[in-house]
Design a protein around this motif. Structure first.
Motif, PDB file in Angstrom:
ATOM      1  N   ARG A  41       3.312 -10.922 110.865  1.00  0.00           N
ATOM      2  CA  ARG A  41       2.360  -9.782 110.558  1.00  0.00           C
ATOM      3  C   ARG A  41       1.088  -9.999 111.674  1.00  0.00           C
ATOM      4  NH1 ARG A  41       0.170  -9.225 104.545  1.00  0.00           N
ATOM      5  NH2 ARG A  41       2.409  -8.350 104.540  1.00  0.00           N
ATOM      6  N   LEU A  42       0.678  -8.928 112.332  1.00  0.00           N
ATOM      7  CA  LEU A  42      -0.592  -8.730 113.381  1.00  0.00           C
ATOM      8  C   LEU A  42      -1.437  -7.838 113.009  1.00  0.00           C
ATOM      9  CD1 LEU A  42       2.253  -7.992 116.106  1.00  0.00           C
ATOM     10  CD2 LEU A  42       1.243 -10.199 115.875  1.00  0.00           C
ATOM     11  N   ASP A  43      -2.761  -8.438 113.096  1.00  0.00           N
ATOM     12  CA  ASP A  43      -3.831  -7.717 112.869  1.00  0.00           C
ATOM     13  C   ASP A  43      -3.961  -6.753 113.878  1.00  0.00           C
ATOM     14  OD1 ASP A  43      -6.582  -6.735 112.551  1.00  0.00           O
ATOM     15  OD2 ASP A  43      -7.195  -8.373 111.578  1.00  0.00           O
ATOM     16  N   MET A  44      -3.974  -5.431 113.574  1.00  0.00           N
ATOM     17  CA  MET A  44      -4.093  -4.423 114.840  1.00  0.00           C
ATOM     18  C   MET A  44      -5.372  -3.985 115.179  1.00  0.00           C
ATOM     19  SD  MET A  44      -0.898  -4.086 115.372  1.00  0.00           S
ATOM     20  CE  MET A  44      -0.895  -3.126 116.646  1.00  0.00           C
ATOM     21  N   GLU A  45      -6.370  -4.338 114.228  1.00  0.00           N
ATOM     22  CA  GLU A  45      -7.761  -3.923 114.834  1.00  0.00           C
ATOM     23  C   GLU A  45      -8.559  -4.892 115.565  1.00  0.00           C
ATOM     24  OE1 GLU A  45     -10.218  -2.180 111.653  1.00  0.00           O
ATOM     25  OE2 GLU A  45      -8.494  -1.493 110.735  1.00  0.00           O
ATOM     26  N   ASP A  46      -8.195  -6.144 115.432  1.00  0.00           N
ATOM     27  CA  ASP A  46      -8.650  -7.190 116.351  1.00  0.00           C
ATOM     28  C   ASP A  46      -7.369  -8.038 116.586  1.00  0.00           C
ATOM     29  OD1 ASP A  46      -9.808  -9.001 117.489  1.00  0.00           O
ATOM     30  OD2 ASP A  46     -11.093  -9.713 115.838  1.00  0.00           O
ATOM     31  N   ASP A 105      -2.832  -3.822 109.557  1.00  0.00           N
ATOM     32  CA  ASP A 105      -1.737  -4.700 110.042  1.00  0.00           C
ATOM     33  C   ASP A 105      -0.348  -4.031 110.459  1.00  0.00           C
ATOM     34  OD1 ASP A 105      -0.387  -5.077 107.763  1.00  0.00           O
ATOM     35  OD2 ASP A 105      -2.026  -6.273 107.085  1.00  0.00           O
ATOM     36  N   LEU A 106       0.330  -4.805 111.082  1.00  0.00           N
ATOM     37  CA  LEU A 106       1.789  -4.294 111.511  1.00  0.00           C
ATOM     38  C   LEU A 106       2.391  -5.622 111.221  1.00  0.00           C
ATOM     39  CD1 LEU A 106       3.843  -2.616 112.923  1.00  0.00           C
ATOM     40  CD2 LEU A 106       3.397  -3.676 115.094  1.00  0.00           C
ATOM     41  N   GLU A 107       3.727  -5.328 110.451  1.00  0.00           N
ATOM     42  CA  GLU A 107       4.565  -6.508 110.064  1.00  0.00           C
ATOM     43  C   GLU A 107       5.766  -6.110 110.597  1.00  0.00           C
ATOM     44  OE1 GLU A 107       6.100  -8.985 106.420  1.00  0.00           O
ATOM     45  OE2 GLU A 107       4.755  -7.287 105.896  1.00  0.00           O
ATOM     46  N   ILE A 108       6.505  -7.209 111.482  1.00  0.00           N
ATOM     47  CA  ILE A 108       7.851  -6.839 111.548  1.00  0.00           C
ATOM     48  C   ILE A 108       8.648  -7.797 110.863  1.00  0.00           C
ATOM     49  CG2 ILE A 108       9.672  -7.310 113.694  1.00  0.00           C
ATOM     50  CD1 ILE A 108       7.334  -4.967 113.877  1.00  0.00           C
ATOM     51  N   VAL A 157      16.240  -5.157 110.548  1.00  0.00           N
ATOM     52  CA  VAL A 157      14.928  -5.203 110.926  1.00  0.00           C
ATOM     53  C   VAL A 157      13.906  -4.409 110.247  1.00  0.00           C
ATOM     54  CG1 VAL A 157      15.396  -4.048 112.901  1.00  0.00           C
ATOM     55  CG2 VAL A 157      13.369  -5.742 112.920  1.00  0.00           C
ATOM     56  N   ALA A 158      13.014  -4.695 109.736  1.00  0.00           N
ATOM     57  CA  ALA A 158      11.928  -3.822 109.145  1.00  0.00           C
ATOM     58  C   ALA A 158      10.651  -3.750 110.035  1.00  0.00           C
ATOM     59  CB  ALA A 158      11.853  -3.836 107.598  1.00  0.00           C
ATOM     60  N   ALA A 159       9.928  -2.571 110.190  1.00  0.00           N
ATOM     61  CA  ALA A 159       8.423  -2.546 110.509  1.00  0.00           C
ATOM     62  C   ALA A 159       7.705  -1.797 109.693  1.00  0.00           C
ATOM     63  CB  ALA A 159       8.636  -2.075 112.044  1.00  0.00           C
ATOM     64  N   SER A 160       6.673  -2.147 109.268  1.00  0.00           N
ATOM     65  CA  SER A 160       5.849  -1.527 108.315  1.00  0.00           C
ATOM     66  C   SER A 160       4.074  -1.714 108.912  1.00  0.00           C
ATOM     67  CB  SER A 160       5.891  -2.066 107.159  1.00  0.00           C
ATOM     68  OG  SER A 160       5.422  -3.502 106.756  1.00  0.00           O
ATOM     69  N   ALA A 161       3.334  -0.797 108.521  1.00  0.00           N
ATOM     70  CA  ALA A 161       2.091  -0.893 108.751  1.00  0.00           C
ATOM     71  C   ALA A 161       1.424  -0.895 107.371  1.00  0.00           C
ATOM     72  CB  ALA A 161       1.464   0.545 109.204  1.00  0.00           C
ATOM     73  N   GLY A 162       0.258  -1.599 107.274  1.00  0.00           N
ATOM     74  CA  GLY A 162      -0.441  -1.803 105.938  1.00  0.00           C
ATOM     75  C   GLY A 162      -1.970  -1.699 106.110  1.00  0.00           C
ATOM     76  N   ILE A 163      -2.590  -1.376 104.850  1.00  0.00           N
ATOM     77  CA  ILE A 163      -4.115  -1.407 104.912  1.00  0.00           C
ATOM     78  C   ILE A 163      -4.578  -1.521 103.448  1.00  0.00           C
ATOM     79  CG2 ILE A 163      -4.326   1.185 104.619  1.00  0.00           C
ATOM     80  CD1 ILE A 163      -6.864   0.974 106.326  1.00  0.00           C
ATOM     81  N   GLY A 164      -5.502  -2.114 103.119  1.00  0.00           N
ATOM     82  CA  GLY A 164      -5.621  -2.462 101.582  1.00  0.00           C
ATOM     83  C   GLY A 164      -7.329  -2.627 101.534  1.00  0.00           C
ATOM     84  N   ALA A 165      -7.698  -3.353 100.601  1.00  0.00           N
ATOM     85  CA  ALA A 165      -9.057  -3.698 100.156  1.00  0.00           C
ATOM     86  C   ALA A 165      -9.067  -5.346  99.738  1.00  0.00           C
ATOM     87  CB  ALA A 165      -9.500  -2.840  98.939  1.00  0.00           C
ATOM     88  N   ILE A 166      -9.929  -5.808  99.947  1.00  0.00           N
ATOM     89  CA  ILE A 166     -10.337  -7.114  99.924  1.00  0.00           C
ATOM     90  C   ILE A 166     -11.518  -7.337  98.816  1.00  0.00           C
ATOM     91  CG2 ILE A 166     -10.930  -9.492 100.633  1.00  0.00           C
ATOM     92  CD1 ILE A 166      -9.760  -8.664 103.419  1.00  0.00           C
ATOM     93  N   PHE A 167     -11.246  -7.832  97.831  1.00  0.00           N
ATOM     94  CA  PHE A 167     -12.146  -7.874  96.633  1.00  0.00           C
ATOM     95  C   PHE A 167     -13.023  -9.193  96.686  1.00  0.00           C
ATOM     96  CE2 PHE A 167      -8.961  -5.052  95.215  1.00  0.00           C
ATOM     97  CZ  PHE A 167      -9.856  -3.844  94.657  1.00  0.00           C
ATOM     98  N   ARG A 168     -14.136  -9.228  97.012  1.00  0.00           N
ATOM     99  CA  ARG A 168     -15.062 -10.427  97.130  1.00  0.00           C
ATOM    100  C   ARG A 168     -16.164 -10.503  96.064  1.00  0.00           C
ATOM    101  NH1 ARG A 168     -13.941 -12.322 102.886  1.00  0.00           N
ATOM    102  NH2 ARG A 168     -12.975 -10.524 103.720  1.00  0.00           N
ATOM    103  N   ASN A 169     -16.111 -11.376  95.217  1.00  0.00           N
ATOM    104  CA  ASN A 169     -17.033 -11.500  94.221  1.00  0.00           C
ATOM    105  C   ASN A 169     -17.200 -10.116  93.578  1.00  0.00           C
ATOM    106  OD1 ASN A 169     -17.325 -14.070  94.558  1.00  0.00           O
ATOM    107  ND2 ASN A 169     -18.673 -13.911  96.228  1.00  0.00           N
TER     108      ASN A 169
END
Length: 155
Positions: free
Chosen positions: A67-72, A48-51, A27-39
């Protein structure tokens, strides 16, 4: 010239040869953040948190992630069935993210990561992922790039 070519092929075969067969669960758990490029704009993605449950056979790990969105929390939950392939130094990841709560969307996730294991039981890892979403009609309309870091426990 033939000797150099033969030596190069032999070196590649030895380097990429699978390790002795062994099967492990983990089992693994990780946190992630990034950027979304739109136009021509760039937005920060939510944390987000991923199990991740996995079954490892030799160089291949079969994954089932959530994967769960932790901000909403009520916004988005994804299932990520996929595979990771261990290569020397790095691993490659591929998955199919399926949004099961929130606006339905799906696509193909590809990633590149590194991991380090302590005594074959506990490990740490970091990876960079991107996903090509297909449901929204135009896969080039938004392009997410995410950085993840986490812990992995192997049984």
């Amino acid at each position: 010239m033939k000797t150099m070519l033969a030596a190069t092929v032999l070196l590649l075969l030895v380097t990429l040869a699978p390790a002795p067969a062994s099967a492990e669960f983990g089992v693994a758990a990780s946190a992630g953040i990034g950027a979304i490029f739109r136009n021509k704009e760039v937005d920060r993605s939510n944390v987000d948190l991923e199990i991740l449950l996995f079954y490892k056979m030799s160089m291949i790990k079969f994954d089932l992630g959530m994967r769960l969105d932790m901000e909403d929390i009520d916004q988005k939950i994804q299932l990520l069935p996929g595979v990771r392939i261990d290569l020397p130094i790095v691993y490659l990841r591929a998955a199919v993210p399926l949004t099961v709560h929130g606006p339905f969307d799906w696509g193909f996730l590809v990633g590149l990561g590194v991991d380090y294991h302590f005594m074959k039981i506990l490990g740490i890892f970091a990876e960079v992922d991107t996903t090509i979403y297909l449901e929204d009609g135009d896969p080039t309309s938004h392009w997410p790039l995410e950085v993840r870091a986490g812990l992995e426990l192997t049984f």
